[in-house]
Design a protein around this motif. Structure first.
Motif, PDB file in Angstrom:
ATOM      1  N   ALA A  23       8.708  -4.267 -46.970  1.00  0.00           N
ATOM      2  CA  ALA A  23       9.481  -5.236 -47.762  1.00  0.00           C
ATOM      3  C   ALA A  23       9.505  -6.620 -47.125  1.00  0.00           C
ATOM      4  O   ALA A  23       9.764  -7.617 -47.799  1.00  0.00           O
ATOM      5  N   GLN A  24       9.267  -6.693 -45.810  1.00  0.00           N
ATOM      6  CA  GLN A  24       9.345  -7.990 -45.102  1.00  0.00           C
ATOM      7  C   GLN A  24       7.997  -8.703 -45.024  1.00  0.00           C
ATOM      8  O   GLN A  24       7.930  -9.836 -44.553  1.00  0.00           O
ATOM      9  N   ILE A  25       6.904  -8.069 -45.481  1.00  0.00           N
ATOM     10  CA  ILE A  25       5.571  -8.651 -45.263  1.00  0.00           C
ATOM     11  C   ILE A  25       5.414  -9.965 -46.038  1.00  0.00           C
ATOM     12  O   ILE A  25       5.088 -11.006 -45.441  1.00  0.00           O
ATOM     13  N   ALA A  26       5.634  -9.946 -47.341  1.00  0.00           N
ATOM     14  CA  ALA A  26       5.454 -11.179 -48.132  1.00  0.00           C
ATOM     15  C   ALA A  26       6.480 -12.259 -47.741  1.00  0.00           C
ATOM     16  O   ALA A  26       6.091 -13.419 -47.525  1.00  0.00           O
ATOM     17  N   PRO A  27       7.777 -11.920 -47.593  1.00  0.00           N
ATOM     18  CA  PRO A  27       8.732 -12.961 -47.158  1.00  0.00           C
ATOM     19  C   PRO A  27       8.360 -13.556 -45.797  1.00  0.00           C
ATOM     20  O   PRO A  27       8.533 -14.754 -45.567  1.00  0.00           O
ATOM     21  N   THR A  28       7.819 -12.720 -44.897  1.00  0.00           N
ATOM     22  CA  THR A  28       7.407 -13.232 -43.578  1.00  0.00           C
ATOM     23  C   THR A  28       6.244 -14.203 -43.733  1.00  0.00           C
ATOM     24  O   THR A  28       6.227 -15.275 -43.118  1.00  0.00           O
ATOM     25  N   LEU A  29       5.270 -13.849 -44.589  1.00  0.00           N
ATOM     26  CA  LEU A  29       4.125 -14.757 -44.789  1.00  0.00           C
ATOM     27  C   LEU A  29       4.607 -16.078 -45.386  1.00  0.00           C
ATOM     28  O   LEU A  29       4.142 -17.158 -44.984  1.00  0.00           O
ATOM     29  N   GLN A  30       5.547 -15.997 -46.296  1.00  0.00           N
ATOM     30  CA  GLN A  30       6.074 -17.232 -46.911  1.00  0.00           C
ATOM     31  C   GLN A  30       6.658 -18.166 -45.842  1.00  0.00           C
ATOM     32  O   GLN A  30       6.402 -19.368 -45.847  1.00  0.00           O
ATOM     33  N   GLN A  31       7.382 -17.586 -44.881  1.00  0.00           N
ATOM     34  CA  GLN A  31       7.967 -18.407 -43.795  1.00  0.00           C
ATOM     35  C   GLN A  31       6.895 -18.889 -42.817  1.00  0.00           C
ATOM     36  O   GLN A  31       7.048 -19.920 -42.178  1.00  0.00           O
ATOM     37  N   LEU A  32       5.814 -18.106 -42.715  1.00  0.00           N
ATOM     38  CA  LEU A  32       4.768 -18.407 -41.741  1.00  0.00           C
ATOM     39  C   LEU A  32       3.847 -19.545 -42.188  1.00  0.00           C
ATOM     40  O   LEU A  32       3.356 -20.317 -41.351  1.00  0.00           O
ATOM     41  N   VAL A  33       3.616 -19.663 -43.496  1.00  0.00           N
ATOM     42  CA  VAL A  33       2.619 -20.598 -44.035  1.00  0.00           C
ATOM     43  C   VAL A  33       2.716 -22.025 -43.447  1.00  0.00           C
ATOM     44  O   VAL A  33       1.689 -22.576 -43.038  1.00  0.00           O
ATOM     45  N   PRO A  34       3.904 -22.615 -43.316  1.00  0.00           N
ATOM     46  CA  PRO A  34       3.950 -23.984 -42.778  1.00  0.00           C
ATOM     47  C   PRO A  34       3.397 -24.116 -41.357  1.00  0.00           C
ATOM     48  O   PRO A  34       2.999 -25.207 -40.947  1.00  0.00           O
ATOM     49  N   TYR A  35       3.355 -23.008 -40.614  1.00  0.00           N
ATOM     50  CA  TYR A  35       2.906 -23.069 -39.211  1.00  0.00           C
ATOM     51  C   TYR A  35       1.425 -22.723 -39.055  1.00  0.00           C
ATOM     52  O   TYR A  35       0.873 -22.861 -37.978  1.00  0.00           O
ATOM     53  N   LEU A  36       0.799 -22.218 -40.120  1.00  0.00           N
ATOM     54  CA  LEU A  36      -0.562 -21.673 -39.959  1.00  0.00           C
ATOM     55  C   LEU A  36      -1.621 -22.755 -39.840  1.00  0.00           C
ATOM     56  O   LEU A  36      -1.588 -23.761 -40.553  1.00  0.00           O
ATOM     57  N   HIS A  37      -2.589 -22.506 -38.966  1.00  0.00           N
ATOM     58  CA  HIS A  37      -3.810 -23.287 -38.851  1.00  0.00           C
ATOM     59  C   HIS A  37      -4.578 -23.109 -40.176  1.00  0.00           C
ATOM     60  O   HIS A  37      -4.591 -22.011 -40.733  1.00  0.00           O
TER      61      HIS A  37
END
Ligand code: NAP
Length: 278
Positions: free
Chosen positions: A68-82
Motif C-alpha cells: 500500500a505504501q509503494i505508490a505513495p512513496t514514489l509520489q514523494q520520491l519523484v522531486p528528488y529523483l535524478h
C-alpha cells in the motif's frame, strides 16, 4: 553503482546485504530512525536515513515498503529523483502498482523477487535470500530500456529473471503464492477449531512434517497476506473458486464412498506435481 533501497525490512534489507557485499553503494531509506541505524550496523546500507533526499544521486531505486505504501512513496520520491533514474519495486502484486507508478515515473519497471520467509523487519534480513529464486519484471513498452540493468542485478543475486505483463504475473502468483496462503491459513484455523480438547492436544503432539509444510505459508506476515488479497482480488477469487470446486468434488467422492474416482484424482496429482514443479 549507487542503488537506493526504500523500506529496510526483510526484502529491502536482504537486497541491501547482498548488493552492498558486491561493492555497490547502498543508500537506504526507512520509516524508523532505529531501523536506519541497524541497517548501517548490519552492513545493509552504506548510509541510511528517514529522508528521501538521500536518494538524489541514486541510479536505481528499489521500493521495498508494504504494497500500500509503494505508490505513495514514489509520489514523494519523484522531486528528488535524478532524471535518468530507474525505479523498481518488489511488491507481490503488479497490475495495480505498475498502472499507478508508471504514471508517476516513466522509467518505473515493476519487479517481484519470489523469495521470502515468515519473518519481517530489518532483523529478518539475510544474505543469499534470492539465490536460486525467480525474479519477475513487468516492463511496459515505454520503459523497456532499463530492463537490462535490472536483469543484471537479479542475476548478480543468483536469481533467475522472468519478463511478463503485470496481468499475467498477478494471475500466476494467485495460483502459486496467494491461493496457498489462504488455503494454509484456513487449514490452521480449521484444525484449531477442533472442539474436543483431548483430540486437539494429541493432534498438536502428532503434528509433524506434513502439517508443518502445509501450514507454513498460512502463518506468514498477516499484513502482506491481506494486501495480496486486496490488490490481487480478482485473480485470487478466481483461483479460490476453482479450488473450492476441486474440494467439493473430493467431499462428494468421499460422501459417496467413490474410492476409485478419489484414487484416480490422487494418482493424477501425484503424476502432475513433479512435472509442474520442474
Ligand atoms: P517488512 O519486513 O515488513 O519490511 C517492510 C519495511 O518497510 C518495514 O520494516 C518498515 O521499516 C518499512 N516501511 C514501512 N512503511 C514505510 C514507508 N512509508 N517508508 C519507508 N519505509 C517504510 O516487509 P517485507 O516482507 O520486506 O515486504 C516488503 C515488500 O516486499 C512488500 O511490498 C511485499 O509485497 C514484498 N515481498 C515480500 C515477500 C515476503 O515473502 N515477505 C516476498 C516478495 C516480495 P521500519 O518501520 O522498520 O523503518
Amino acid at each position: 553503482m549507487k542503488i537506493g533501497i526504500i523500506g529496510l525490512g526483510l526484502i529491502g534489507g536482504s537486497l541491501g546485504l547482498d548488493l552492498k557485499a558486491q561493492g555497490q553503494e547502498i543508500l537506504g531509506v526507512s520509516r524508523k530512525v532505529s531501523t536506519c541505524h541497524t541497517a548501517v550496523e548490519r552492513s545493509v546500507a552504506d548510509r541510511a536515513s528517514t529522508d528521501l533526499s538521500i536518494l538524489t544521486e541514486a541510479e536505481i531505486v528499489i521500493i521495498c515498503t508494504p504494497i500500500a505504501q509503494i505508490a505513495p512513496t514514489l509520489q514523494q520520491l519523484v522531486p528528488y529523483l535524478h532524471s535518468e533514474a530507474i525505479v523498481t519495486d518488489v511488491g507481490s502484486v503488479k497490475q495495480h502498482i505498475v498502472t499507478t507508478c508508471s504514471r508517476l515515473w516513466s522509467n518505473f519497471i515493476g519487479g517481484h523477487p519470489m523469495a521470502g520467509t515468515a519473518e519481517q523487519g530489518i532483523n529478518a534480513a539475510q544474505t543469499n535470500l534470492f539465490k536460486g529464486a525467480a525474479y519477475v519484471f513487468t516492463p511496459t513498452e515505454e520503459n523497456a530500456s532499463g530492463i537490462d540493468q535490472l536483469k543484471k542485478i537479479a542475476e548478480s543475486l543468483g536469481a533467475k529473471p522472468y519478463i511478463c505483463s503485470p496481468q499475467v504475473h498477478d494471475r500466476a502468483v494467485a495460483w502459486i503464492s496467494h491461493l496457498p496462503v489462504m488455503i494454509s491459513a484456513s487449514l490452521i484455523s480449521a484444525c484449531l477449531g477442533e472442539t474436543e480438547p483431548q483430540v486437539l492436544e494429541l493432534a498438536q503432539h502428532l503434528a509433524s512434517s506434513g502439517f508443518r509444510d502445509t501450514s507454513r505459508v498460512g502463518a506468514g506476515n498477516p499484513e502482506l497476506g491481506t494486501m495480496m488479497a486486496q490488490y490481487n482480488r480478482k485473480a485470487l477469487l478466481r483461483s479460490l473458486q476453482a479450488y473450492r470446486q476441486n474440494l467439493d468434488t473430493i467431499i462428494s467422492l468421499i460422501e459417496q464412498e467413490n474410492w476409485d474416482n478419489l484414487e484416480q484424482i490422487l494418482y493424477l496429482n501425484q503424476e502432475a506435481r513433479p512435472k509442474f514443479l520442474n
